[in-house]
Design a protein around this motif. Structure first.
Motif, short mmCIF file in Angstrom:
data_model
loop_
_atom_site.label_atom_id
_atom_site.label_comp_id
_atom_site.label_asym_id
_atom_site.label_seq_id
_atom_site.Cartn_x
_atom_site.Cartn_y
_atom_site.Cartn_z
N LYS A 100 61.09 60.59 48.84
CA LYS A 100 62.06 61.02 49.94
C LYS A 100 61.27 61.64 51.26
O LYS A 100 61.81 61.34 52.24
N GLN A 101 60.31 62.49 51.25
CA GLN A 101 59.68 63.17 52.00
C GLN A 101 58.97 62.10 52.92
O GLN A 101 58.63 62.18 54.03
N LYS A 119 61.01 63.11 44.62
CA LYS A 119 61.01 64.31 45.90
C LYS A 119 60.10 63.94 47.33
O LYS A 119 60.28 63.81 48.31
N GLY A 173 58.05 70.55 54.17
CA GLY A 173 59.19 69.40 53.52
C GLY A 173 58.94 68.41 53.99
O GLY A 173 59.60 67.45 54.09
N LYS A 174 57.71 67.99 54.74
CA LYS A 174 57.26 66.70 55.20
C LYS A 174 56.16 66.18 54.68
O LYS A 174 55.42 67.00 54.14
N ALA A 175 56.05 64.90 54.61
CA ALA A 175 54.97 64.26 53.99
C ALA A 175 54.42 62.97 54.69
O ALA A 175 55.11 62.66 55.52
N ILE A 227 51.44 67.01 51.96
CA ILE A 227 52.89 67.58 52.28
C ILE A 227 52.65 69.01 53.09
O ILE A 227 51.78 69.85 52.61
#
Length: 113
Positions: free
Chosen positions: A47-48, A44, A98-100, A95
């Motif tokens: 993906k971020q 996950k 929902g963004k990293a 993070i």
């Protein structure tokens, strides 16, 4: 809440955490060497970050050189290697919502705050 996958022995990680503190970010600090993410969590995060697993590997680590360098590995195998050997995970990872972002350089994380 902002999460940082942090290694206190890493200068870039400390600088990134200081940057978050300067901005008064409410921060959840994950000491990922002591508490590594699961394979699903790392998938996950990748993906971020919009990164492939190999892009997140610290290829200068002796563990990588001794055990994995030069091998043909699938993304799943690379993720598994990072979970098994969290020193292989590039740091710090921040993070938020929902963004990293990878804090190399630390200012990279400003894009997601």
């Amino acid at each position: 809440m902002t999460t940082i996958y942090h290694n206190p022995r890493c200068r870039k990680s400390r600088e990134t955490l200081a940057l978050l503190e300067e901005r008064n970010e409410s921060t959840d600090i994950v000491l990922y060497l002591d508490n590594p993410p699961s394979e699903a969590e790392l998938g996950k995060i990748l993906k971020q970050l919009n990164m492939s697993p190999i892009e997140l590997v610290r290829k200068s680590e002796q563990i990588w050189k001794d055990n994995y360098k030069g091998q043909s590995m699938s993304d799943t195998e690379i993720i598994s290697a990072m979970v098994k050997n969290p020193k292989l995970i590039e740091r710090p990872i921040v993070i938020k919502n929902g963004k990293a972002a990878l804090g190399r350089p630390p200012e990279n994380v400003l894009n997601i705050l």
